[in-house]
Design an enzyme around this catalytic site. Structure first.
Site, PDB file in Angstrom:
ATOM      1  N   ASP A 297      67.462  45.006  -1.067  1.00 50.73           N
ATOM      2  CA  ASP A 297      68.917  45.005  -1.307  1.00 50.73           C
ATOM      3  C   ASP A 297      69.596  46.325  -1.006  1.00 50.73           C
ATOM      4  OD1 ASP A 297      68.650  42.464  -2.125  1.00 50.73           O
ATOM      5  OD2 ASP A 297      68.967  42.837  -4.258  1.00 50.73           O
ATOM      6  N   ASP A 521      65.696  39.286 -13.999  1.00 51.98           N
ATOM      7  CA  ASP A 521      66.549  39.881 -12.969  1.00 51.98           C
ATOM      8  C   ASP A 521      67.629  40.776 -13.565  1.00 51.98           C
ATOM      9  OD1 ASP A 521      65.349  38.495 -10.807  1.00 51.98           O
ATOM     10  OD2 ASP A 521      66.491  36.701 -11.318  1.00 51.98           O
TER      11      ASP A 521
HETATM   12  C1  BGC Z   1      63.944  45.792 -11.697  1.00 54.44           C
HETATM   13  C2  BGC Z   1      62.683  46.593 -11.682  1.00 54.44           C
HETATM   14  C3  BGC Z   1      61.469  45.684 -11.795  1.00 54.44           C
HETATM   15  C4  BGC Z   1      61.515  44.624 -10.730  1.00 54.44           C
HETATM   16  C5  BGC Z   1      60.365  43.649 -10.796  1.00 54.44           C
HETATM   17  C6  BGC Z   1      63.883  44.703 -10.696  1.00 54.44           C
HETATM   18  O1  BGC Z   1      64.972  43.880 -10.911  1.00 54.44           O
HETATM   19  O2  BGC Z   1      65.055  46.601 -11.468  1.00 54.44           O
HETATM   20  O3  BGC Z   1      62.727  47.473 -12.756  1.00 54.44           O
HETATM   21  O4  BGC Z   1      60.294  46.434 -11.675  1.00 54.44           O
HETATM   22  O5  BGC Z   1      62.717  43.903 -10.824  1.00 54.44           O
HETATM   23  O6  BGC Z   1      60.464  42.796 -11.866  1.00 54.44           O
END
Ligand code: BGC
Length: 583
Positions: A297, A521
Site C-alpha cells: 500500500d 486490519d
Molecule cells: C499491521 C501490522 C501487522 C500486519 C499483519 C498490519 O495491518 O499494521 O502491524 O503486523 O498487519 O497482521
C-alpha cells in the site's frame, strides 16, 4: 495495509477521456522543449535504429509494446515518432513521455532512461482505444532518423532485452517450486489455540517487520534472526518476510500508520533496511530462499490518492512530493536485492484498487521508477504481489469482464464500475504483462495473497445471477460479497482462500498467505497505542463511508482490536467461510 480501496476515478469513458486530453495537452507543451534537445543530439551523433512493434488487441482498445534498439552512436536523449492510419487514441503510456497530435505519436525519454548506448534496447508501451480497423504503424523515426534501415518498416519479432549484468546470484525462476516454506511458530500457536485452528496452523504465513523494534523482536517475541534460525531448524528452505515501515506509511488511511514520520527516510534506511540486510546477508542463511514482500500500500497511493483525485490525502501528496516512498522502495530493493538468495516482490495493489485504466499503467510506471531509484535496477525485482491483506476474489466463476446483459457490459454495473478486471487472477496476469512491457525482466512472477479471499459459506452464490439487468446479473453471481469493492477492513463474510501453493497458474509463482489470518486490519474504535496506529473509520461497522468506497457502509466486523493484533472472532469466521472449505 490492505489497500485503502481508492476505487479509481471510476466513471464512464467520456469522463476519463476528458482528463486524458488535458494531460496530453500538457505533455505536448513539454515535447517542444524535448524536440530542441533531440535536434541538437542528432547533429553530434549518427542515429540508426531498429524498432519492433507488437500489440495486444481486445477489439475496442489495445496495448502497444515497442522495442527500440539503438544501432547507431550512443544517445543521451531520444524521441521516437510514428503514425497510425486510423482513429487510435492514446490513453496512457509508460517508460517514456507519450503524446499524440492527430494521428502522430511521439514518445520522448523519461529523465531516467534517456541514455541509450550503442546496441542497447529499450521497451516502451502505451494503451489506446480505437474503433474500426487497427493497422500497425509502418514507419518509425528515432531522433528524426528512419528506423529499420528500410525506410522504417517494423521488424516482426521483438528484441530480447539484454539481461542486466549486475544481477546478483543465480536466482531460481520460481523460488516456490520445490520449496518447503517456513511456518511462523508465533502465528501457528495462536491459530492452534483456536477451536478448529489446528486444521490450518501448519500453513506458512508472512512474517511482518512492521517497525524497527520488530527486527529484534517486540515484547519478548521473535526477531528476524530468531525466525531465520527457526527456519533452518524446521528444515525449511523458504521464508516470507514483509518489509513494511516506510516513512509516512499508509498515507491514505489511518489504521496502519507507522512509527516513521513523512521525512524519516534517513531513519528508514539506517535503522530499518540496513540492519535487516545485514542479518539476511549472514552466510548461514545462504541456502534459505528469502522472499521479501516490499512495502504494501505505498507507491500506488501516489497515483490514486493525490491532488487531482477526489480521494486525495495530504499525506499522500506529501509522500509524492518528498520522494520518500519512491526512494525508500528503491533503497530496500537495492540493498536486499544485493543478497543473492533474497527474492524481492513489490506490492502491486489489487484489482479493486488499480484495475481502472487511469490507475493501472501509471502505477506500473511509478513502480518501475522506484525500481530504478536509490541505486536499484529492475534486475533487483523478482516479481510482484497482489491482494496483500485484501479480500478480492481470486476467480469470479459466474461472470467475466466480457459478459453483456441486454447489450450492456458488466463493466457498466455498479459493482464493476468500469474496472477492467473482475478478479485477482486476471489482474495479476495482466499486471505481469504490463510490467514486462514497462521494462521489467520478462521472467518476473506474481504472488497472490489468498489468505482471506475465499468467500465460501452459506452466502456463496452457486450460479450466475439473473439476466434481467446487468446489476442483477453481477450482484447475483459474484462470490465477493463485500458491500463495495473499496472496503478493506475486517470484512464480514470473508473466508480463507486457496491454501498456499506453488506455480498454480501461468505467470503466478505462488498463492501465499502473507496476511496471517486472525490478525486484525484495524480497530473498530479508537484505542490508545504506541505503535503509531490511528483509528480509521473504515474499520467501524457503523461508518457510512467516504469517497473511497462510494459512500457505502464499511462492512467491517465489530469489536476489532488494533491492526496486527489477534482477532479471534474474525479467525473463526474465516474458517467457517473458507473456500475451498476446510475438512
Ligand atoms: C499491521 C501490522 C501487522 C500486519 C499483519 C498490519 O495491518 O499494521 O502491524 O503486523 O498487519 O497482521
Amino acid at each position: 495495509m490492505r489497500s485503502q480501496g481508492s476505487p479509481a476515478p471510476a466513471g464512464p469513458p467520456t469522463r476519463s477521456a476528458r482528463a486524458r486530453r488535458g494531460l496530453a495537452a500538457g505533455t505536448a507543451a513539454l515535447m517542444l522543449a524535448g524536440g530542441v534537445v533531440a535536434a541538437a543530439q542528432q547533429a553530434s551523433a549518427a542515429a540508426s535504429c531498429k524498432v519492433a512493434y507488437t500489440k495486444n488487441d481486445w477489439g475496442s482498445g489495445f496495448t502497444a509494446s515497442i522495442t527500440i534498439t539503438n544501432t547507431g552512436d550512443a544517445l543521451s536523449s531520444w524521441t521516437l515518432r510514428y503514425s497510425y492510419s486510423g482513429n487510435q487514441r492514446l490513453a496512457s503510456g509508460w517508460n517514456g513521455r507519450w503524446s499524440q497530435s492527430g494521428q502522430q505519436i511521439t514518445v520522448q525519454n523519461e529523465a531516467w532512461n534517456g541514455s541509450l548506448a550503442t546496441g542497447a534496447t529499450i521497451n516502451v508501451g502505451a494503451q489506446f482505444s480505437y474503433s474500426g480497423t487497427n493497422a500497425d504503424p509502418t514507419s518509425f523515426t528515432l531522433n528524426g532518423t528512419p528506423c529499420n534501415g528500410d525506410g522504417g518498416g517494423p521488424t516482426p519479432t521483438p528484441t530480447t532485452p539484454t539481461p542486466d549484468p549486475t544481477s546478483p546470484g543465480n536466482r531460481l525462476d520460481n523460488p516456490y517450486v520445490g520449496a518447503k516454506p517456513y511456518v511462523n511458530p508465533e502465528w501457528s500457536a495462536k491459530a492452534a489455540a483456536e477451536p478448529g485452528g489446528s486444521r490450518i496452523a501448519n500453513q506458512p504465513t508472512g512474517v511482518w517487520l512492521d517497525r524497527i523494534a520488530a527486527i529484534e523482536g517486540v515484547n519478548g517475541g521473535m526477531g528476524l534472526r530468531d525466525h531465520l534460525d527457526e527456519a533452518l531448524e524446521q528444515g525449511a528452505n523458504l521464508i516470507q518476510i514483509v518489509i513494511y515501515n516506510l516513512p509516512g506509511r499508509d498515507c491514505s488511511a489511518l489504521a496502519s500508520n507507522g512509527e516513521l514520520g513523512p521525512d524519516d527516510l534517513p531513519r528508514y534506511k539506517a535503522e530499518y533496511i540496513d540492519p535487516i540486510a545485514a542479518i539476511m546477508d549472514d552466510a548461514k542463511y545462504a541456502n534459505l530462499r528469502i522472499v521479501t514482500v516490499i512495502e504494501i500500500d505505498s507507491l500506488p497511493n501516489l497515483v490514486t490518492n493525490v491532488s487531482g483525485r477526489p480521494t486525495a490525502t495530504e499525506m499522500c501528496d506529501r509522500m509524492k512530493a518528498n520522494g520518500g516512498y519512491v526512494n525508500g522502495v528503491g533503497y530496500a530493493l537495492n540493498k536486499l536485492g544485493a543478497i543473492p538468495n533474497v527474492y524481492n516482490y513489490i506490492d502491486a495493489g489489487h484489482h479493486g484498487w488499480l484495475g481502472w485504466d487511469d490507475n493501472f499503467g501509471p502505477s506500473v510506471d511509478l513502480i518501475y521508477q522506484a525500481a530504478n531509484a536509490s541505486g536499484s535496477t529492475p534486475a533487483k525485482v523478482h516479481g510482484f504481489i497482489t491482494n496483500t491483506a485484501n479480500y478480492s476474489a481470486l476467480k469470479e466463476p459466474y461472470f467475466t469482464i466480457n459478459d453483456t446483459v441486454n447489450g450492456t457490459s458488466v463493466r457498466q454495473s455498479k459493482w464493476v464500475d468500469w474496472n477492467r478486471f473482475v478478479d485477482e487472477l486476471s489482474y495479476a496476469q495482466a499486471f505481469r504483462e504490463r510490467a514486462v512491457q514497462a521494462g521489467f525482466d520478462r521472467n518476473v512472477g506474481m504472488l497472490i495473497d489468498t489468505s482471506r479471499n475465499g468467500w465460501g459459506g452459506p452466502n456463496r452464490p452457486t450460479g450466475p445471477g439473473p439476466m434481467t439487468d446487468v446489476n442483477a446479473y453481477v450482484n447475483g453471481g459474484r462470490i465477493d460479497r463485500r458491500i463495495h469493492l473499496g472496503n478493506w477492513c475486517n470484512q464480514a463474510g470473508a473466508g480463507l482462500g486457496e491454501r498456499p501453493k506453488a506455480a498454480p497458474e501461468p505467470g503466478i509463482d505462488a498463492y501465499v498467505w502473507i496476511k496471517p489470518p486472525g490478525e486484525s486490519d484495524g480497530a473498530s474504535k479508537e484505542i490508545q497505542n504506541d505503535e503509531g496506529k490511528g483509528f480509521d473509520r473504515m474499520c467501524d461497522p457503523t461508518y457510512t463511508g467516504n469517497a473511497r468506497n462510494g459512500n457505502n457502509m464499511s462492512g467491517a466486523l465489530p469489536d476489532a482490536p488494533l491492526s496486527g493484533h489477534w482477532f479471534s472472532a474474525q479467525f473463526q469466521e474465516l474458517m467457517r467461510n473458507a473456500y475451498p472449505p476446510l475438512n
